[in-house]
Write a protein that holds these residues in place. Structure first.
Motif: not given
Length: 333
Positions: A309-333
């Motif tokens: 479970v990781v913030s969607d910042v920088g290049g994180v979305s290049d390796v993490v896709s929500t409900y596929e291999n993790g969950i992306l969350i907005p930063p400061k949420n």
């Protein structure tokens, strides 16, 4: 860009930084330097602060390490002390530079840009700046843009998303993508599952990193408080591997934990050497940072088959896709 060099003449690279704390970025730096050595590069390291763990790892791969052991923290020093520290850095760096005569200088720290900006006319090699942590909602000032464009020859980033963002900020330099990687030693290591009957029904969350506000620590404990006291989930434990650098912030977090009665759900581990075993024996990695590149610890957790479970910042979305291999969350949420 620096690449694997197979010529007969050894290329020289000087890495320069201010390492106040040791983490994933520094581990990746050590691995990068180790690979460059195998590609016929002579490498030396200047760390003006002199982090002991960083020094030990650098010297363990046979690389020269230089330091003057200063504290270039503007908030911790008076202006005269701060300026004197930077003057010492200027002189110290230039002496090492004149002796080594490197083909490339590489840095991860914006603090070093002041030194290179002042010495740019005296430094005749390529200077490479590696953007490791990027906050995508941050707009660079005119002064920062001038410093970047007038100081560095190339920018290194960890993903195309970060490259696009840097270009949108008015940085006119060539930008090269250098993805983060894990060492074979981590991937091939066999980890042991530690069984504890008392933990059988516990959901084990783990955070790995320096305990800073910008790592989302405040939001992390607010979320834990909500889970425990509002959602009434009591079979959960949050383990934190890392150390506080700001003691005032540490006290603030400790007061929050005490006030909300969640201390039984929190375990502060301090510095952990074997991060792989800790992650392997956890269920979910959480990393709510405000800024990242492609975090090493996220790649480590994913390589061990753990949910992140990781913030969607920088290049994180290049390796993490929500409900596929993790969950992306907005930063400061």
């Amino acid at each position: 860009m620096v690449g694997c060099y197979k010529g007969n003449i050894m290329k020289k690279l000087l890495f320069v930084d201010f390492i106040h704390h040791y983490g994933g970025a520094q581990k990746s730096t050590v691995e990068m330097i180790s690979r460059l050595k195998k590609c016929n590069y002579e490498v030396e390291v200047v760390d003006f602060v002199g982090n002991k763990k960083f020094r030990a790892d650098i010297e363990s791969i046979g690389v020269k390490f230089h330091t003057i052991g200063i504290n270039c923290n503007f908030r911790a020093n008076t202006l005269p002390v701060f300026l004197l520290s930077y003057c010492k850095c200027l002189i110290f760096f230039y002496k090492v530079y004149r002796r080594l005569k490197p083909d490339y200088i590489w840095t991860n720290s914006y603090k070093t840009s002041i030194i290179f900006f002042l010495l740019r006319q005296l430094v005749v090699c390529d200077i490479l700046y590696f953007f490791r942590g990027v906050q995508l909602d941050y707009n660079y000032s005119l002064i920062q843009k001038i410093v970047y464009n007038c100081t560095f020859d190339k920018i290194l980033v960890q993903s195309n998303k970060i490259k696009k963002y840097i270009k949108s900020q008015g940085i006119k330099l060539k930008i090269c993508v250098v993805p983060n990687v894990l060492s074979n030693s981590f991937i091939e290591k066999k980890y042991i599952k530690i069984y504890d009957d008392s933990d059988a029904n516990i959901i084990k969350l783990v955070f790995v990193g320096t305990l800073l506000k910008t790592k989302g620590i405040t939001e992390l404990f607010e979320s834990l408080n909500s889970i425990v006291n509002i959602d009434k989930v009591n079979n959960i434990r949050l383990s934190l591997a890392g150390e506080f650098l700001d003691m005032m912030y540490k006290k603030k977090i400790e007061k929050y934990i005490e006030a909300n009665k969640i201390s039984n759900y929190v375990l502060f581990l301090g510095w952990v050497e074997d991060v792989g075993s800790l992650i392997y024996n956890s269920d979910i990695l959480v990393l709510p940072s405000y800024a990242e590149g492609i975090p090493r610890v996220v790649m480590e957790a994913m390589s061990l088959g753990k949910c992140v479970v990781v913030s969607d910042v920088g290049g994180v979305s290049d390796v993490v896709s929500t409900y596929e291999n993790g969950i992306l969350i907005p930063p400061k949420n």
